[in-house]
Design an enzyme around this catalytic site. Structure first.
Site, PDB file in Angstrom:
ATOM      1  N   SER A 147     -58.003  56.622  85.787  1.00 18.26           N
ATOM      2  CA  SER A 147     -59.366  56.637  86.302  1.00 18.26           C
ATOM      3  C   SER A 147     -59.315  56.139  87.726  1.00 18.26           C
ATOM      4  O   SER A 147     -58.359  55.458  88.134  1.00 18.26           O
ATOM      5  CB  SER A 147     -60.252  55.701  85.464  1.00 18.26           C
ATOM      6  OG  SER A 147     -61.495  55.450  86.092  1.00 18.26           O
ATOM      7  N   TYR A 160     -61.993  47.753  80.849  1.00 15.25           N
ATOM      8  CA  TYR A 160     -61.691  49.127  81.255  1.00 15.25           C
ATOM      9  C   TYR A 160     -60.827  49.135  82.504  1.00 15.25           C
ATOM     10  O   TYR A 160     -59.811  49.832  82.579  1.00 15.25           O
ATOM     11  CB  TYR A 160     -63.001  49.887  81.494  1.00 15.25           C
ATOM     12  CG  TYR A 160     -62.808  51.365  81.742  1.00 15.25           C
ATOM     13  CD1 TYR A 160     -62.587  52.242  80.693  1.00 15.25           C
ATOM     14  CD2 TYR A 160     -62.862  51.882  83.031  1.00 15.25           C
ATOM     15  CE1 TYR A 160     -62.417  53.601  80.915  1.00 15.25           C
ATOM     16  CE2 TYR A 160     -62.694  53.241  83.271  1.00 15.25           C
ATOM     17  CZ  TYR A 160     -62.465  54.095  82.201  1.00 15.25           C
ATOM     18  OH  TYR A 160     -62.289  55.437  82.433  1.00 15.25           O
TER      19      TYR A 160
END
Length: 269
Positions: A147, A160
């Protein structure tokens, strides 16, 4: 180059019942690959995903079910896929991931554990099974869907961000360990991360709606992206899939250890 340059190869794409994972599975199948589909879902969702992958490639696909929080389940998944593929996967795409947003002090510990298990530890466990077999055959591709949050941080995403930074770092280690395996002609073994910014999937439609006010959907997209992504355009899942397929080409044998941002300039700021 033939569009079916992956004919005879087998891939496992985790979290491929929908979204980016399904797009990657379809594009790999279109390039001739036999694809193991993985992910949780209803029987209808699973059947639709397998059918979509088979339609893209005209070949055989199969769904595998494993809870990626469970090391024993991952071990069994990799053994089952190896049996099905007669020796193990040539291409491993670690795409499965989850997220929960909350300030660090309010983040439930169980959410931390689950996010780290699925987003990071499961990739370690699939890679430790897949990489030695790839090396024995002289060709292998590990593509970890990280990401933009594997490169920069945002508030209220501590597990995350930690998981995606960890995934990028672990991928670099694996890339170094396997960089000298085999040759240009065989294609070698490469390990890379793709680091998407905003990607247009059904999951983000509520956020678009929340930002559009009385304007159009495009207005909502631009308002949503304005703080982070300078292009003010989202990527499509199929665009991420196209990059994943390129990384599988023999010509990409020296592209390894990279974390490739597809983020509209987010990390260039």
């Amino acid at each position: 180059m033939s569009d079916s340059f992956l004919r005879g190869r087998t891939a496992l794409v985790t979290g491929s019942n929908s979204g980016i994972g399904l797009a990657i599975a379809q594009r790999l199948a279109a390039a001739g690959c036999t694809v193991a589909v993985h992910g949780l879902g209803t029987p209808a969702q699973i059947a639709d995903a397998v059918a979509a992958v088979e339609a893209a490639g005209g070949g055989q696909s199969r769904h595998f079910d494993a809870d990626l929080r469970d090391v024993a389940a991952i071990d069994q998944l990799m053994a089952d896929v190896a049996d099905w593929s007669h020796g193990g996967v040539d291409i491993l795409v670690n795409n499965a991931g989850i997220q929960h947003t909350a300030p660090l002090a309010d983040m439930p510990p169980e959410k931390w554990d689950a996010i780290l298990a699925i987003n990071l530890s499961s990739a370690f466990h699939t890679m430790r099974h897949a990489l030695p077999a790839m090396a024995s055959r002289g060709y292998g591709r590990v593509i970890n869907i990280a990401s933009v949050h594997g490169l920069v941080a945002s508030k209220e995403k501590s597990p995350y961000v930690a998981s995606k930074f960890g995934l990028v770092g672990m991928s670099k280690v694996a890339a170094l360990e396997y960089a000298a395996q085999e040759s240009r002609n065989s294609g070698g073994i490469t390990v890379n991360c793709i680091c998407p910014g905003w990607v247009e999937t059904p999951l983000i439609e509520p956020q678009i709606d929340a930002h559009r006010g009385s304007g159009s959907r495009d207005d909502g997209v631009r308002a949503l992206l304005a703080e982070k992504q300078p292009s003010l355009r989202m990527s499509l899942p199929d665009e991420i899939a196209s990059l994943a397929v390129f990384l599988c080409r023999r010509e990409a044998h020296n592209l390894t250890g990279s974390a490739i941002p597809v983020d509209g300039g987010w990390t260039a700021q």
